[in-house]
Design an enzyme around this catalytic site. Structure first.
Site, PDB file in Angstrom:
ATOM      1  N   ASP A  30      23.469 -32.692  -6.286  1.00  0.00           N
ATOM      2  CA  ASP A  30      24.305 -33.046  -5.140  1.00  0.00           C
ATOM      3  C   ASP A  30      25.013 -34.376  -5.381  1.00  0.00           C
ATOM      4  O   ASP A  30      26.176 -34.554  -4.997  1.00  0.00           O
ATOM      5  CB  ASP A  30      23.455 -33.146  -3.874  1.00  0.00           C
ATOM      6  CG  ASP A  30      22.785 -31.832  -3.521  1.00  0.00           C
ATOM      7  OD1 ASP A  30      23.424 -30.780  -3.701  1.00  0.00           O
ATOM      8  OD2 ASP A  30      21.628 -31.863  -3.067  1.00  0.00           O
TER       9      ASP A  30
ATOM     10  N   ASP B 122      13.250 -34.672   4.131  1.00  0.00           N
ATOM     11  CA  ASP B 122      12.664 -34.727   2.792  1.00  0.00           C
ATOM     12  C   ASP B 122      11.615 -35.834   2.734  1.00  0.00           C
ATOM     13  O   ASP B 122      11.926 -37.014   2.947  1.00  0.00           O
ATOM     14  CB  ASP B 122      13.738 -34.994   1.743  1.00  0.00           C
ATOM     15  CG  ASP B 122      14.525 -33.750   1.390  1.00  0.00           C
ATOM     16  OD1 ASP B 122      14.227 -32.679   1.940  1.00  0.00           O
ATOM     17  OD2 ASP B 122      15.449 -33.852   0.547  1.00  0.00           O
TER      18      ASP B 122
ATOM     19  N   ARG C 288      -4.684 -37.545  -1.463  1.00  0.00           N
ATOM     20  CA  ARG C 288      -4.227 -38.736  -0.767  1.00  0.00           C
ATOM     21  C   ARG C 288      -2.911 -39.200  -1.388  1.00  0.00           C
ATOM     22  O   ARG C 288      -2.812 -39.362  -2.601  1.00  0.00           O
ATOM     23  CB  ARG C 288      -5.258 -39.856  -0.884  1.00  0.00           C
ATOM     24  CG  ARG C 288      -6.616 -39.520  -0.291  1.00  0.00           C
ATOM     25  CD  ARG C 288      -6.561 -39.530   1.225  1.00  0.00           C
ATOM     26  NE  ARG C 288      -7.892 -39.294   1.806  1.00  0.00           N
ATOM     27  CZ  ARG C 288      -8.136 -39.241   3.092  1.00  0.00           C
ATOM     28  NH1 ARG C 288      -7.144 -39.415   3.962  1.00  0.00           N
ATOM     29  NH2 ARG C 288      -9.356 -39.009   3.541  1.00  0.00           N
TER      30      ARG C 288
ATOM     31  N   LYS D 111      30.236 -25.361  -8.626  1.00  0.00           N
ATOM     32  CA  LYS D 111      29.316 -26.189  -9.408  1.00  0.00           C
ATOM     33  C   LYS D 111      27.988 -25.463  -9.662  1.00  0.00           C
ATOM     34  O   LYS D 111      26.998 -25.681  -8.967  1.00  0.00           O
ATOM     35  CB  LYS D 111      29.027 -27.523  -8.711  1.00  0.00           C
ATOM     36  CG  LYS D 111      28.337 -28.539  -9.626  1.00  0.00           C
ATOM     37  CD  LYS D 111      27.386 -29.453  -8.905  1.00  0.00           C
ATOM     38  CE  LYS D 111      26.088 -28.831  -8.535  1.00  0.00           C
ATOM     39  NZ  LYS D 111      25.236 -28.421  -9.691  1.00  0.00           N
TER      40      LYS D 111
ATOM     41  N   GLU E 221      22.347 -20.684 -13.132  1.00  0.00           N
ATOM     42  CA  GLU E 221      23.235 -19.995 -12.186  1.00  0.00           C
ATOM     43  C   GLU E 221      24.470 -19.451 -12.892  1.00  0.00           C
ATOM     44  O   GLU E 221      24.943 -18.348 -12.601  1.00  0.00           O
ATOM     45  CB  GLU E 221      23.633 -20.957 -11.065  1.00  0.00           C
ATOM     46  CG  GLU E 221      22.476 -21.320 -10.141  1.00  0.00           C
ATOM     47  CD  GLU E 221      22.722 -22.574  -9.339  1.00  0.00           C
ATOM     48  OE1 GLU E 221      21.886 -22.885  -8.455  1.00  0.00           O
ATOM     49  OE2 GLU E 221      23.733 -23.268  -9.585  1.00  0.00           O
TER      50      GLU E 221
ATOM     51  N   ALA F 109      18.438 -38.114  -3.589  1.00  0.00           N
ATOM     52  CA  ALA F 109      19.815 -38.594  -3.788  1.00  0.00           C
ATOM     53  C   ALA F 109      19.935 -40.083  -3.500  1.00  0.00           C
ATOM     54  O   ALA F 109      20.857 -40.519  -2.801  1.00  0.00           O
ATOM     55  CB  ALA F 109      20.787 -37.791  -2.920  1.00  0.00           C
TER      56      ALA F 109
ATOM     57  N   GLY G 237      19.036 -31.779   2.268  1.00  0.00           N
ATOM     58  CA  GLY G 237      19.887 -30.597   2.305  1.00  0.00           C
ATOM     59  C   GLY G 237      21.141 -30.910   1.514  1.00  0.00           C
ATOM     60  O   GLY G 237      21.656 -32.044   1.557  1.00  0.00           O
ATOM     61  N   GLY G 238      21.642 -29.917   0.754  1.00  0.00           N
ATOM     62  CA  GLY G 238      22.704 -30.176  -0.203  1.00  0.00           C
ATOM     63  C   GLY G 238      23.888 -30.948   0.325  1.00  0.00           C
ATOM     64  O   GLY G 238      24.268 -32.001  -0.206  1.00  0.00           O
TER      65      GLY G 238
END
Length: 304
Positions: free
Chosen positions: A255, A15, A30, A184, A189, A292, A40-41
């Protein structure tokens, strides 16, 4: 049985987060203040659990030089990890904060294709890992069957471990009813599962409880962004408002929430206490930069 929480990430990423004065089409943008994180989760969940003093293991599919970079960053952060090697190359996700507008732009590649044999290797590795909880978080990689997380749930149940799931789409709906200890979903969702909009808090609490009673999962933690979160069981449902904080990013907030919730539940805390810690972790994540970025001191301040 081990008390540790094992997280599973089948489509991890490097990331990259950066700032830009302005994001404009057709221009060379720039950037500055670049930051790299292992993403990643499940990896995000493991990082937060480790920061909060919990016992964890990040299990993930690793391929290419970017996979080695993820491994290196986790080692430097002192997060225990175990890699299942794949032939593809782990993706690089990019988040750019536009200072002129205050908007955040996120570019998330599809990632490598995982073959049936590689998916089978991941499941076989999971069968031999000691865990009190198995937490699967994030999207499936290309080439993986939609019932992969349902198979993970079955493995967890066979080993006497509790299983938490945070994903979306067909992999989510296919897993419902497969002895999922904790589901979760975000509000979108959740509404996709129900097939309709659920606009108010009272209805959200009622429908979360009903979904648990239907056998979809033992518990449902419904995240509502700035409105906080709901935790529902078959007999009880509670809501926790979100603390008022200045949000800088949304990357990894869900997460981080899941990490706090599972860690508290694994420690035997009440549902209300677990939800309080989860909401504090999510709020701590949105205040930072990068992915995170939760600090124990910030969580303690929010809890106080």
């Amino acid at each position: 049985m081990s008390a540790r929480i094992v997280t599973l990430t089948v489509n991890p990423a490097v990331d990259l987060a950066a700032q830009a004065e302005a994001v404009q089409p057709g221009h060379k943008i720039r950037t500055f203040d670049e930051r790299y994180d292992p993403g990643g989760g499940g990896i995000n969940v493991a990082r937060v659990i480790c920061e909060l003093g919990g016992e964890t293991l990040a299990l993930f599919a690793s391929g290419g030089v970017t996979g080695r970079f993820v491994e290196q960053m986790l080692t430097q952060a002192k997060v225990p990890w175990q890699a299942v090697l794949i032939g593809g190359t782990c993706r690089i996700s990019v988040t750019v904060h536009d200072r002129s507008s205050g908007q955040e732009y996120r570019f998330v590649p599809q990632g490598p294709r995982i073959s049936p044999a590689e998916a089978a290797d991941i499941l076989e590795t999971l069968r031999h890992v000691e865990a009190a909880w198995i937490v699967a978080s994030g999207s499936l990689a290309s080439g993986m069957s939609a019932d992969f997380y349902a198979k993970v749930a079955d493995i967890a149940a066979a080993r006497g471990a509790r299983f938490a799931l945070d994903t979306s789409g067909l992999p989510l709906t296919t897993s419902l009813g497969h002895k999922v200890s904790l589901l979760k979903p975000s509000l979108s969702e959740f509404e996709a599962i129900l097939g309709r909009k659920v606009p108010d808090l009272e209805s959200q609490m009622d429908q979360a409880k009903r979904l648990v009673q239907s056998g979809a999962a033992d518990m449902i933690a419904l995240t509502l962004g700035s409105a906080g979160a709901i935790l529902a069981t078959a007999n009880h449902v509670c809501h926790m408002p979100a603390p008022a904080v200045t949000a800088r990013t949304g990357v990894g907030a869900g997460d981080s929430f899941l990490a706090g919730l599972v860690l508290a539940l694994a420690r035997g805390q009440s549902h209300e206490s677990a939800l309080r810690l989860a909401v504090a972790c999510g709020a701590a994540a949105v205040q930072g930069s990068g992915t995170a970025q939760v600090r124990r001191a910030d969580v303690a301040t929010l809890l106080a």
